[in-house]
Write a protein that holds these residues in place. Structure first.
Motif, short mmCIF file in Angstrom:
data_model
loop_
_atom_site.label_atom_id
_atom_site.label_comp_id
_atom_site.label_asym_id
_atom_site.label_seq_id
_atom_site.Cartn_x
_atom_site.Cartn_y
_atom_site.Cartn_z
N GLU A 1 -9.82 -10.92 -2.32
CA GLU A 1 -10.17 -9.85 -3.06
C GLU A 1 -11.96 -9.85 -3.14
O GLU A 1 -12.49 -8.84 -2.90
CB GLU A 1 -9.69 -9.88 -4.54
CG GLU A 1 -9.01 -8.58 -4.89
CD GLU A 1 -8.67 -8.79 -6.43
OE1 GLU A 1 -9.39 -8.93 -7.25
OE2 GLU A 1 -7.34 -8.80 -6.63
N ARG B 1 0.80 -1.10 -0.01
CA ARG B 1 0.01 0.18 0.07
C ARG B 1 0.73 1.18 -0.06
O ARG B 1 0.69 2.19 -0.79
CB ARG B 1 -0.92 0.20 1.32
CG ARG B 1 -2.07 -0.91 1.11
CD ARG B 1 -2.90 -0.99 2.56
NE ARG B 1 -3.85 -1.66 2.46
CZ ARG B 1 -5.24 -1.51 2.35
NH1 ARG B 1 -5.65 -0.44 2.18
NH2 ARG B 1 -6.16 -2.62 2.29
N ASP C 1 -8.45 -10.96 4.72
CA ASP C 1 -7.31 -11.89 4.97
C ASP C 1 -7.20 -12.66 5.99
O ASP C 1 -7.01 -13.85 5.74
CB ASP C 1 -6.00 -10.70 4.92
CG ASP C 1 -5.37 -10.32 3.85
OD1 ASP C 1 -5.85 -10.83 2.76
OD2 ASP C 1 -4.31 -9.60 3.82
N ASP D 1 -12.28 0.77 4.09
CA ASP D 1 -11.05 0.02 3.42
C ASP D 1 -10.06 -0.87 4.11
O ASP D 1 -10.03 -2.04 3.90
CB ASP D 1 -10.40 1.01 2.60
CG ASP D 1 -9.08 0.50 1.69
OD1 ASP D 1 -9.22 -0.68 1.37
OD2 ASP D 1 -7.83 0.93 1.81
N PRO D 2 -9.39 -0.30 5.01
CA PRO D 2 -8.21 -1.18 5.54
C PRO D 2 -8.88 -2.15 6.26
O PRO D 2 -8.26 -3.35 6.30
CB PRO D 2 -7.16 -0.44 6.43
CG PRO D 2 -8.16 0.83 6.64
CD PRO D 2 -9.31 1.09 5.62
N THR D 3 -10.04 -1.87 7.00
CA THR D 3 -10.66 -3.00 7.77
C THR D 3 -10.93 -4.10 6.94
O THR D 3 -10.89 -5.18 7.31
CB THR D 3 -11.73 -2.47 8.60
OG1 THR D 3 -11.26 -1.22 9.44
CG2 THR D 3 -12.50 -3.16 9.59
N LEU E 1 -3.30 -0.38 9.60
CA LEU E 1 -3.55 -1.66 9.37
C LEU E 1 -3.66 -2.34 10.88
O LEU E 1 -4.71 -3.31 10.84
CB LEU E 1 -2.65 -2.54 8.70
CG LEU E 1 -2.95 -2.17 7.11
CD1 LEU E 1 -1.45 -2.77 6.44
CD2 LEU E 1 -4.04 -2.53 6.38
N ALA F 1 -9.96 -5.25 4.18
CA ALA F 1 -8.90 -6.12 3.58
C ALA F 1 -8.54 -6.84 4.72
O ALA F 1 -8.21 -8.11 4.29
CB ALA F 1 -7.97 -5.27 2.94
N ILE F 2 -8.42 -6.29 5.83
CA ILE F 2 -7.54 -7.22 6.81
C ILE F 2 -8.56 -8.30 7.36
O ILE F 2 -8.03 -9.70 7.64
CB ILE F 2 -7.47 -6.28 7.95
CG1 ILE F 2 -6.10 -5.23 7.79
CG2 ILE F 2 -6.91 -6.96 9.63
CD1 ILE F 2 -4.92 -5.94 7.39
N ALA F 3 -9.80 -8.07 7.54
CA ALA F 3 -10.68 -8.93 7.80
C ALA F 3 -11.04 -10.05 6.81
O ALA F 3 -10.83 -11.15 7.18
CB ALA F 3 -12.07 -8.35 8.11
N ALA G 1 -6.86 -1.25 12.42
CA ALA G 1 -8.11 -1.93 11.77
C ALA G 1 -8.23 -3.30 12.37
O ALA G 1 -9.19 -3.99 12.77
CB ALA G 1 -8.00 -1.92 10.19
N THR H 1 -20.64 -7.16 12.86
CA THR H 1 -19.28 -6.87 12.73
C THR H 1 -18.65 -7.61 11.68
O THR H 1 -18.92 -8.62 11.23
CB THR H 1 -18.39 -7.30 14.23
OG1 THR H 1 -18.45 -8.56 14.27
CG2 THR H 1 -19.41 -6.71 15.57
N PRO H 2 -17.28 -6.95 11.41
CA PRO H 2 -16.74 -7.46 10.24
C PRO H 2 -16.35 -8.96 10.87
O PRO H 2 -16.51 -9.89 9.60
CB PRO H 2 -15.16 -6.87 10.20
CG PRO H 2 -15.76 -5.35 10.87
CD PRO H 2 -16.83 -5.65 11.78
N LEU H 3 -15.98 -9.28 11.80
CA LEU H 3 -15.56 -10.67 12.17
C LEU H 3 -16.87 -11.77 11.94
O LEU H 3 -16.78 -12.92 11.45
CB LEU H 3 -15.25 -10.83 13.49
CG LEU H 3 -13.66 -11.89 13.69
CD1 LEU H 3 -12.68 -11.26 12.78
CD2 LEU H 3 -13.45 -11.83 15.11
N LEU I 1 -12.22 -5.42 14.79
CA LEU I 1 -12.84 -6.24 13.76
C LEU I 1 -14.26 -6.73 14.62
O LEU I 1 -15.16 -7.29 13.83
CB LEU I 1 -12.03 -7.27 13.45
CG LEU I 1 -10.73 -7.07 12.43
CD1 LEU I 1 -10.08 -8.34 12.14
CD2 LEU I 1 -11.39 -6.27 11.23
N SER I 2 -14.21 -7.01 15.88
CA SER I 2 -15.55 -7.74 16.38
C SER I 2 -16.39 -6.43 17.14
O SER I 2 -15.78 -5.56 17.52
CB SER I 2 -14.87 -8.53 17.55
OG SER I 2 -14.11 -7.95 18.56
#
Lengths: 189, 189
Positions: free
Chosen positions: B128, A157, B149, B141-143, A181, B145-147, A184, B78-80, A188-189
DNA sequence: TCTGTCGATGAGACCGTGTCTCATCACCGT
DNA sequence: ACGGTGATGAGACACGGTCTCATCGACAGA
């Protein structure tokens, strides 16, 4: 003094970028690239193992730079601090020339799956190397892998932003991306 | 009733695994794989775009499964939790046959760089797709991508354990890996 | 039963990638 | 002047991957 025109390898890299950008990667032949560099197909393959590799020349050194940088971190450093040290060491070696080539290179690679595949492989290799460095410092398995992933993601990035002309140094951008990163990842939770 | 021997595609997959495992990927020719399946080179390329692809057959569906699973998560997840839903949906489709093929497949792929390269590409594509799913839910965005991954990493780690014969279901293993990865990610500094 | 359609396959030509061997050439030390 | 050395050129070669055309076997309809 060179017996032939010097810098054959560099000429091949530039020729490859030009030809692939002009005609598209698949419509180009290795013979065309070699000819533009004033060489022949056989010589191309003496410098690079395949048609894609000139676009990724030099990228193999990044692994060694990461390893060297990680080794410089103090023994009691946290995983994130080790990754930061690795990024600092690697980003310091980038030149203005690499910065200038960045956007064209990324455009060509992004346009062809075959090249994106190679890019993904290089990236995975980098993550593997960094993971190994972290493990050898006693950082346990899943933690080492995640920390390495964050580091490589930040590396890429930051390169995109840096080569697109953003002000700060590559090293500063990488540190900034890594911080973002990590932030972030903790939300996540 | 089929006019020819049925399941040409499946026979090609099995032949590819066998031949590549016996002789090594580079020493094998597509004609050999086709012959073992009772077919010809031309027919091989009607079913697969290149020599490597039979080893990754079916892997393209995982992206769609991730997307469908993520869509099932509640709006305020949540993302997780979204990633967990995606994993649940994708892992549920795996069969005992896939479990049985797992170790041989991973061994062949791990032994050859060309195949590891393709695997890295498939993995990047999966990440992706999952990132896109998360972004479309409003995750920044960065969140995202990390989630994504973490999810893909958990997916692969869990598959390795599951196909190596560990007891719990693939879904359970994936959830467990994801928890472990998230825990690791929050303890990096 | 005959006939025509249709989709999967076989046969084979073709170009480009990547490997290999051998010849050539320019510089360098002696 | 001479041979050594290393990068290059030339060209043959096997294989990957694409393309075109012919074939075959099931099925529908007359």
């Amino acid at each position: 003094m060179a017996r032939w025109e010097p810098d054959a390898r560099l000429r091949l890299v530039q020729a490859a970028i030009d030809v692939y950008a002009e005609q598209g990667f698949e419509s180009s032949t290795v013979a065309q690239v070699a000819e533009r560099a004033g060489l022949t197909k056989a010589t191309f393959f003496r410098h690079f193992p395949d048609k894609r590799e000139p676009l990724f020349a030099g990228q193999d050194e990044h692994g060694a730079l990461f390893t060297a940088g990680a080794a410089e971190a103090p023994a009691n450093a946290t995983p994130l601090e080790v990754v930061t040290a690795a990024l600092d060491h690697a980003t310091a070696t980038f030149t203005a020339e690499q910065r200038a080539f960045g956007p064209r290179l990324r455009a060509v690679v992004a346009a062809h799956d075959e090249l994106r595949e190679r890019a993904a492989f290089k990236r995975a290799h980098l993550a593997e190397v960094l993971t190994t460095s972290l493990r050898e410092r006693g950082i346990p398995d899943p933690t080492a892998a995640i920390a390495a992933d964050l580091g490589v993601e930040a590396f890429h990035r930051a390169f995109a932003r840096w080569s697109d002309g953003e002000g700060p140094s590559y090293g500063e951008l990488a540190r900034e991306e890594l911080r973002a990163l990590h932030a972030a990842a903790t939300s996540l939770s």
